[in-house]
Design a protein around this motif. Sequence first.
Motif, PDB file in Angstrom:
ATOM      1  N   GLU A 177      -9.531 -17.145 -19.737  1.00 32.49           N
ATOM      2  CA  GLU A 177     -10.093 -18.364 -19.172  1.00 32.49           C
ATOM      3  C   GLU A 177     -11.039 -19.053 -20.154  1.00 32.49           C
ATOM      4  O   GLU A 177     -11.162 -20.281 -20.151  1.00 32.49           O
ATOM      5  N   GLU A 180      -8.795 -20.989 -22.459  1.00 31.07           N
ATOM      6  CA  GLU A 180      -8.304 -22.199 -21.810  1.00 31.07           C
ATOM      7  C   GLU A 180      -9.381 -23.291 -21.786  1.00 31.07           C
ATOM      8  O   GLU A 180      -9.091 -24.471 -22.027  1.00 31.07           O
ATOM      9  N   GLU A 184      -9.423 -27.026 -23.549  1.00 31.55           N
ATOM     10  CA  GLU A 184      -9.671 -28.261 -22.806  1.00 31.55           C
ATOM     11  C   GLU A 184     -10.737 -29.124 -23.481  1.00 31.55           C
ATOM     12  O   GLU A 184     -10.781 -30.329 -23.293  1.00 31.55           O
TER      13      GLU A 184
END
Length: 259
Positions: A177, A180, A184
């Motif tokens: 996570e 990720e 972003e």
Amino acid sequence: MSRTYDFDDLRAIMARLRAPDGCPWDREQTHGSIKDCLLEEAYEFLEAVEDDDTHHMREELGDLLLQVVFHAQMASESGRFGMDEVVQELSEKLVRRHPHVFGDTAVSGSDEVVVNWEAIKNAEAGKEERRSRMDGIPRTFPALLRAKKIQVRAAKDGFDWPDAAPVWAKVEEEIGEVREAVAEGDADHVEEEVGDLLFAVVNLSRKLGVDPEIALQRANSKFDARYRGMEALAEGRGARMSDLDLPAQDALWNEVKRA
């Protein structure tokens, strides 16, 4: 020969420093302005304990005591409480929470002492106001310590992993996570996910029977010692760390690590 001082002298010295004709700096201080000093002195005492340095242990305990006397003096000036009330409340608490010493309660060992301590603590005035298991964990705790305390409290209600196995998966999930969030490009989300990762690592350390604060302190000390070794090697060869490129620094790191 220097004068011999006692605790009453210390209190009088602190009051004199805070008097209208006392020390300007001491007079300007508030509970808020010196709150960080209390933490710093506590950490410096702990370092002296780790070094088994008798002189500095004594000195740092004195510095820590100064913070207690300083805060009590300021509270006394505003009519909130004084040093006598601090000592009285502490003494009452120690006697109340040690019925096996000051009363007729019998205990089989230190484990039962801890159980009794918690029961007495929970029954004391004011404790009934706590509505959540999380109440009473200071927000100002160091983050690693607070994370551990929060997890231990939750575990008391059964909200806990059965063992370390599923926590490994949780750590790996949190790493994903973080990746990720980085992809972003959202800085706030990255911060949030890094926090979740650290929280999961604290959980893993707890399930492995490792104190995360002590583990990180060991890692800090190890890196500190190795970096100092790298600096010494570089200096011995007529260079500074800042003059070397990363491959050269890595070579020094590996040399120190092997040694």
